[in-house]
Scaffold this motif. Structure first.
Motif: not given
Length: 267
Positions: A247, A250-251, A255-259, A262
């Motif tokens: 997380r 991503a911040e 980017l999105a956390y899910a991306d 993955e």
């Protein structure tokens, strides 16, 4: 003494709201070992001693080879009032870094020989000091070279990865990365920390994940450079990236956390 220390350490971890999780499947390889055990963990925090000791203490009924290990600790700990004596009583032995060289220091060889003769596992932080940026450091050979010389038999090096969500030393590590000098170890720091714990003023440090790697046998003919290359690769491969870190990444990257998750799964 061991039971009393385990009780005190569990209480301290509760103050920190720190939970230890263990990859139970990684213990299977240890149940088949016949060689003396040498634990080779990553080194990220002073808590590494605590976490490994508690893990061995609690898992020994299931995995008898996991006796409480003799820990190769920096000589700086031996000068701490009270704490140095407690660590020694629990099985720590103190060594000075950088004394291995090409030919092991005779005093180091003698100390390793005495500890090895007691037939308990050894715990050796091959990185030397703690990694300030959580990067894997170059592994040192001095203590293993001394052990190879005095053991006169094969031993099993077992890599370990200890993955933290948060480190108690994070603020001081940040100061050191900025170029400030490292504060020396002192017992009063532990006393102040314990008082904060009693008052409930310590933050939550989240989860710590422990994983054992496949044993690598070291004998008199072993190429230490090649052997430690494999140990280092195992340490890196077993290190866990937590949800908290994903997380945060991503911040930072926007980017999105899910991306991010993955992408990490494909590394």
């Amino acid at each position: 003494l061991h039971c009393l220390a385990a009780f005190a350490l569990r209480r301290a971890l509760k103050w920190m709201d720190l939970r230890i999780t263990l990859d139970a499947g990684s213990l299977r390889a240890l149940t088949r070992l016949t060689e003396p055990l040498v634990l080779c963990p990553t080194h990220r925090s002073l808590l590494d001693f605590v976490i490994i000791g508690l893990t061995c203490f609690q898992m020994r009924p299931l995995v008898p080879i996991l006796q409480l290990p003799h820990v190769a600790a920096d000589a700086e700990f031996s000068g701490l009032p009270v704490l140095g004596h407690v660590l020694s009583a629990l099985g720590a032995f103190f060594v000075r870094r950088g004394r291995g060289g090409v030919q092991p220091d005779p005093a180091l060889r003698a100390k390793v020989g005495r500890v090895f003769s007691r037939r308990r596992p050894l715990e050796v932080f091959l990185e030397g000091g703690r990694s300030r940026g959580r990067r894997q450091l170059r592994l040192r050979t001095g203590l293993l070279r001394a052990l190879r010389d005095v053991a006169q038999q094969s031993v099993a090096l077992v890599p370990m990865a200890i993955s933290y969500e948060l480190l108690p030393e994070d603020p001081s590590f940040y100061d050191e990365i900025k170029g400030l000098p490292r504060a020396p170890l002192h017992s009063m720091g532990l006393v102040r920390w314990a008082l904060r714990g009693l008052c409930g003023d310590l933050p939550s440090y989240g989860d710590v994940h422990v994983r054992f790697g496949a044993p690598r046998v070291m004998d008199s003919s072993s190429d230490l450079k090649e052997l430690l290359g494999g140990v280092r690769a195992d340490m890196v491969g077993m290190t866990t990236i937590t949800t908290l870190h994903a997380r945060a990444l991503a911040e930072v990257l926007g980017l999105a956390y899910a991306d991010v998750v993955e992408a990490l799964q494909h590394i």
